[in-house]
Design a protein around this motif. Structure first.
Motif, PDB file in Angstrom:
ATOM      1  N   GLU A 139     -34.945  21.002  12.466  1.00 53.06           N
ATOM      2  CA  GLU A 139     -33.692  20.887  10.966  1.00 53.06           C
ATOM      3  C   GLU A 139     -33.971  22.081   9.634  1.00 53.06           C
ATOM      4  O   GLU A 139     -34.814  22.469   9.998  1.00 53.06           O
ATOM      5  CB  GLU A 139     -34.738  19.307  10.490  1.00 53.06           C
ATOM      6  CG  GLU A 139     -33.532  19.073   8.746  1.00 53.06           C
ATOM      7  CD  GLU A 139     -32.615  18.220   9.566  1.00 53.06           C
ATOM      8  OE1 GLU A 139     -31.740  18.258   8.042  1.00 53.06           O
ATOM      9  OE2 GLU A 139     -32.323  17.733  10.126  1.00 53.06           O
ATOM     10  N   SER A 140     -33.326  21.984   9.053  1.00 53.41           N
ATOM     11  CA  SER A 140     -32.708  23.190   8.609  1.00 53.41           C
ATOM     12  C   SER A 140     -32.436  22.957   6.934  1.00 53.41           C
ATOM     13  O   SER A 140     -31.858  24.296   5.851  1.00 53.41           O
ATOM     14  CB  SER A 140     -32.468  24.285   9.104  1.00 53.41           C
ATOM     15  OG  SER A 140     -30.980  24.188   9.815  1.00 53.41           O
ATOM     16  N   GLY A 141     -30.997  21.867   6.771  1.00 51.53           N
ATOM     17  CA  GLY A 141     -30.297  21.998   5.857  1.00 51.53           C
ATOM     18  C   GLY A 141     -30.977  21.905   4.483  1.00 51.53           C
ATOM     19  O   GLY A 141     -32.184  21.962   4.347  1.00 51.53           O
ATOM     20  N   ASP A 142     -30.215  22.290   3.346  1.00 52.54           N
ATOM     21  CA  ASP A 142     -30.487  22.020   2.062  1.00 52.54           C
ATOM     22  C   ASP A 142     -31.269  21.122   1.315  1.00 52.54           C
ATOM     23  O   ASP A 142     -32.553  20.671   0.758  1.00 52.54           O
ATOM     24  CB  ASP A 142     -29.562  22.188   1.098  1.00 52.54           C
ATOM     25  CG  ASP A 142     -28.810  23.666   1.501  1.00 52.54           C
ATOM     26  OD1 ASP A 142     -29.742  24.430   1.826  1.00 52.54           O
ATOM     27  OD2 ASP A 142     -28.142  23.913   0.298  1.00 52.54           O
ATOM     28  N   ALA A 143     -30.819  20.019   1.748  1.00 50.79           N
ATOM     29  CA  ALA A 143     -31.966  18.506   1.432  1.00 50.79           C
ATOM     30  C   ALA A 143     -32.612  18.453   1.951  1.00 50.79           C
ATOM     31  O   ALA A 143     -34.130  17.960   1.311  1.00 50.79           O
ATOM     32  CB  ALA A 143     -31.192  17.636   1.227  1.00 50.79           C
ATOM     33  N   TYR A 144     -33.197  19.353   3.205  1.00 49.03           N
ATOM     34  CA  TYR A 144     -34.357  19.062   3.890  1.00 49.03           C
ATOM     35  C   TYR A 144     -35.730  20.163   3.286  1.00 49.03           C
ATOM     36  O   TYR A 144     -37.043  19.670   2.734  1.00 49.03           O
ATOM     37  CB  TYR A 144     -34.392  19.589   5.148  1.00 49.03           C
ATOM     38  CG  TYR A 144     -35.746  19.410   6.387  1.00 49.03           C
ATOM     39  CD1 TYR A 144     -36.409  17.881   6.828  1.00 49.03           C
ATOM     40  CD2 TYR A 144     -36.340  20.671   6.948  1.00 49.03           C
ATOM     41  CE1 TYR A 144     -37.527  18.101   6.846  1.00 49.03           C
ATOM     42  CE2 TYR A 144     -37.305  19.984   7.555  1.00 49.03           C
ATOM     43  CZ  TYR A 144     -38.184  19.565   7.960  1.00 49.03           C
ATOM     44  OH  TYR A 144     -39.118  19.433   8.647  1.00 49.03           O
ATOM     45  N   VAL A 145     -35.012  21.310   2.842  1.00 48.16           N
ATOM     46  CA  VAL A 145     -35.850  21.966   2.176  1.00 48.16           C
ATOM     47  C   VAL A 145     -37.015  21.650   0.631  1.00 48.16           C
ATOM     48  O   VAL A 145     -37.819  21.693   0.617  1.00 48.16           O
ATOM     49  CB  VAL A 145     -35.133  23.673   2.533  1.00 48.16           C
ATOM     50  CG1 VAL A 145     -35.838  23.919   0.919  1.00 48.16           C
ATOM     51  CG2 VAL A 145     -34.885  23.971   3.208  1.00 48.16           C
ATOM     52  N   GLU A 146     -35.117  20.782   0.501  1.00 47.53           N
ATOM     53  CA  GLU A 146     -36.409  20.673  -0.935  1.00 47.53           C
ATOM     54  C   GLU A 146     -37.160  19.173  -0.926  1.00 47.53           C
ATOM     55  O   GLU A 146     -37.998  19.583  -1.339  1.00 47.53           O
ATOM     56  CB  GLU A 146     -34.716  19.714  -1.908  1.00 47.53           C
ATOM     57  CG  GLU A 146     -34.070  20.694  -1.826  1.00 47.53           C
ATOM     58  CD  GLU A 146     -34.309  21.883  -2.945  1.00 47.53           C
ATOM     59  OE1 GLU A 146     -35.044  21.798  -4.055  1.00 47.53           O
ATOM     60  OE2 GLU A 146     -33.918  23.268  -2.928  1.00 47.53           O
ATOM     61  N   SER A 147     -36.653  18.107   0.529  1.00 42.04           N
ATOM     62  CA  SER A 147     -38.181  17.369   0.588  1.00 42.04           C
ATOM     63  C   SER A 147     -39.550  18.549   1.337  1.00 42.04           C
ATOM     64  O   SER A 147     -40.570  17.992   0.785  1.00 42.04           O
ATOM     65  CB  SER A 147     -37.277  16.398   1.789  1.00 42.04           C
ATOM     66  OG  SER A 147     -37.359  16.840   3.105  1.00 42.04           O
ATOM     67  N   LEU A 170     -38.873  28.120   7.901  1.00 39.65           N
ATOM     68  CA  LEU A 170     -37.982  28.485   7.531  1.00 39.65           C
ATOM     69  C   LEU A 170     -37.314  30.071   6.571  1.00 39.65           C
ATOM     70  O   LEU A 170     -36.067  29.823   6.638  1.00 39.65           O
ATOM     71  CB  LEU A 170     -37.039  27.316   6.272  1.00 39.65           C
ATOM     72  CG  LEU A 170     -36.455  26.211   8.399  1.00 39.65           C
ATOM     73  CD1 LEU A 170     -36.269  25.056   6.859  1.00 39.65           C
ATOM     74  CD2 LEU A 170     -35.497  25.937   8.829  1.00 39.65           C
ATOM     75  N   ILE A 172     -38.443  30.578   3.197  1.00 41.83           N
ATOM     76  CA  ILE A 172     -38.191  30.134   2.359  1.00 41.83           C
ATOM     77  C   ILE A 172     -38.817  30.499   1.519  1.00 41.83           C
ATOM     78  O   ILE A 172     -39.980  29.944   0.835  1.00 41.83           O
ATOM     79  CB  ILE A 172     -37.583  28.781   2.738  1.00 41.83           C
ATOM     80  CG1 ILE A 172     -37.298  27.657   2.982  1.00 41.83           C
ATOM     81  CG2 ILE A 172     -37.443  28.131   0.599  1.00 41.83           C
ATOM     82  CD1 ILE A 172     -35.968  27.918   3.455  1.00 41.83           C
ATOM     83  N   ARG A 174     -38.515  31.075  -1.963  1.00 41.25           N
ATOM     84  CA  ARG A 174     -38.938  30.526  -3.385  1.00 41.25           C
ATOM     85  C   ARG A 174     -40.440  29.176  -3.139  1.00 41.25           C
ATOM     86  O   ARG A 174     -40.561  29.015  -3.807  1.00 41.25           O
ATOM     87  CB  ARG A 174     -37.858  29.910  -3.155  1.00 41.25           C
ATOM     88  CG  ARG A 174     -36.934  28.963  -2.993  1.00 41.25           C
ATOM     89  CD  ARG A 174     -35.449  28.603  -3.572  1.00 41.25           C
ATOM     90  NE  ARG A 174     -35.256  27.480  -2.776  1.00 41.25           N
ATOM     91  CZ  ARG A 174     -35.138  26.113  -3.035  1.00 41.25           C
ATOM     92  NH1 ARG A 174     -35.885  25.333  -3.532  1.00 41.25           N
ATOM     93  NH2 ARG A 174     -34.471  25.147  -2.573  1.00 41.25           N
TER      94      ARG A 174
END
Length: 358
Positions: A139-147, A170, A172, A174
Motif C-alpha cells: 500500500e502506498s496511497g496518500d491516505a495510507y501515508v497519513e495514517s 515508502l 517518506i 517528512r
C-alpha cells in the motif's frame, strides 16, 4: 457429523504436535464444503490456538479456495464478530490477496473494505493485523501515508514499529521529524525507529546505535534489524560482533547474517561456518538465515546434512526442505522418516503432510 466436528476442534485446541496432526488429518478427510464450513466456524473460536490452527489450514487449502475466501469475507463483515476473530480472518486471507495468485476483483475490493474498517478499530491487535496486511500488499496511497504518520504517536509500540517500517519503505522524507520524536520510547522501539531514520538518510545516529548494542535485552533485535533496514556502514561493527570470542552465540549468528545481507563476503563465510556448529540453536538459526537469503546450493547442503544422520539441527533442516520444495524434496523427506532420532522422524512425518498439502 457434529461429533466429528467437536473432535477436530478439541484436537486442534491442543498445543502438542500429535493431536494437531490428527486434527489436520480428520479435517482433510471431510468433503470440501463441510471442511470449509468448519474452518469458518473454527477461525472465530474463543481459543487462540484453535483460531491459529484454522487460519493456517485456510492458507493451506487448495480446493474451492475462492468460495472459502468469500465465506470468510462474509463472516468478517458481521458486526457482532469479536475483534480477535476478525484478526484471525485477516491473517488467514492475507496471502491470498498479497501473492501473485489470481483473486476476483470483487473479492479484492471486499478485502480492501475490510482492511479499511479494521485499521480504524479500537482494538490494537486487530489494527496491527490490518496494517501488516496493508504493508504486505505494498500500500502506498496518500491516505495510507497519513495514517502511518498518525500511528507514530500511538501508545502501542507494535503499531509504531510497523508505521516506522512502512514510512521507511515508502521513503517518506517528512517522516524524519516525527520519527526523531519517537526515539524517546523503549529500546526495542528505538531500534526500529532509528533504522527507519537510517533508511531515510539520517546521518547522526552513532550514539544511538552504540546504545542499542549495549542493551543486552534488545541486542539480538538490533543485530537482526541492521540486516533488514541498515546500511553497509554497519558491516565492521557486525563482523566484530560475529567474531567476538566470548559473544552470545545467537548474537554472533545474527551479526553474521546481517553482515551477509548487507553484502559482506566475510559475513557469508562466517554464516556458513556457523551452519556447521554442533549447537542446534546456532546451526539451525544459521541455516534458516541462509534459506531466507536464497543461499545458492543450499538444497544440496541440507540433503547432505540429513544423510550424515548426526546434524544437531536435523529437525530444522527437515522443515526447510519441505518449505523450499526442491525437485528431490519428497525423496529427502522420505529418507528422513528412517532417521535414527525419533524427533526427526516425527518432524519428517509432519513435513510430508504439509508438503503434500502444497
Amino acid at each position: 457429523m457434529q461429533k466429528e466436528h467437536r473432535k477436530i476442534r478439541n484436537l486442534a485446541a491442543s498445543s502438542a504436535a500429535q493431536p494437531a496432526r490428527e486434527a489436520t488429518q480428520r479435517l482433510q478427510a471431510l468433503p470440501a464444503d463441510e471442511r470449509h464450513g468448519l474452518l469458518v466456524e473454527l477461525i472465530t473460536d474463543d481459543d487462540v490456538v484453535v483460531r491459529e490452527f484454522a487460519a493456517y489450514a485456510v492458507q493451506n487449502e487448495e480446493t474451492g479456495l475462492p468460495g472459502l475466501v468469500a465465506a470468510l469475507l462474509e463472516r468478517a463483515a458481521q458486526p457482532a464478530l469479536e475483534p480477535l476473530g476478525l484478526a484471525s480472518i485477516l491473517f488467514a486471507l492475507e496471502p491470498f490477496f498479497t501473492s501473485d495468485s489470481a483473486s476476483a476483483a470483487e473479492l479484492r475490493e471486499r478485502f480492501a473494505e475490510l482492511l479499511a474498517r479494521a485499521s480504524k478499530s479500537s482494538n490494537d491487535d486487530l489494527r496491527y493485523q490490518a496494517y501488516a496486511a496493508l504493508e504486505a500488499s505494498g500500500e502506498s496511497g496518500d491516505a495510507y501515508v497519513e495514517s502511518l504518520l498518525e500511528l507514530l504517536s500511538e501508545h502501542d509500540s507494535d503499531l509504531q514499529i510497523i508505521a516506522a517500517q512502512g514510512l521507511a519503505r515508502l521513503k517518506i522524507e517528512r517522516a524524519r521529524e516525527p520519527l526523531r520524536a519517537a526515539l524517546t520510547g523503549p529500546t526495542e522501539l528505538r531500534v526500529h525507529i532509528g533504522l527507519a531514520l537510517i533508511t531515510l538518510g539520517e546521518p547522526n545516529l552513532r550514539e544511538e546505535i552504540e546504545s542499542w548494542m549495549r542493551d543486552g535485552a534488545q541486542r539480538f533485535t538490533a543485530l537482526v534489524a541492521f540486516g533488514d533496514h541498515g546500511d553497509p556502514a554497519a558491516i565492521p561493527m557486525l563482523l566484530k560482533t560475529a567474531k567476538a570470542w566470548l559473544g552470545e552465540p545467537l548474537h554472533k549468528v545474527a551479526a553474521a547474517r546481517s553482515a551477509a545481507v548487507l553484502g559482506s563476503e566475510e559475513g557469508r563465510a562466517l554464516l556458513l561456518e556457523m551452519s556447521r556448529s554442533k549447537r542446534p540453536e546456532v546451526s539451525g538459526f544459521a541455516l534458516q538465515s541462509m534459506s531466507a537469503m536464497g543461499w545458492p546450493q543450499l538444497d544440496r547442503q541440507l540433503r547432505h546434512a540429513l544423510e550424515a544422520k548426526d546434524h544437531p539441527a536435523a529437525e530444522v533442516i527437515v522443515d526447510l526442505v519441505a518449505e523450499r520444495r526442491a525437485a528431490d524434496a519428497r525423496e529427502v523427506l522420505e529418507q528422513a522418516l528412517k532417521h535414527k532420532r525419533e524427533p526427526v522422524r516425527d518432524a519428517a512425518t509432519e513435513a510430508l503432510e504439509k508438503f503434500d498439502r502444497g
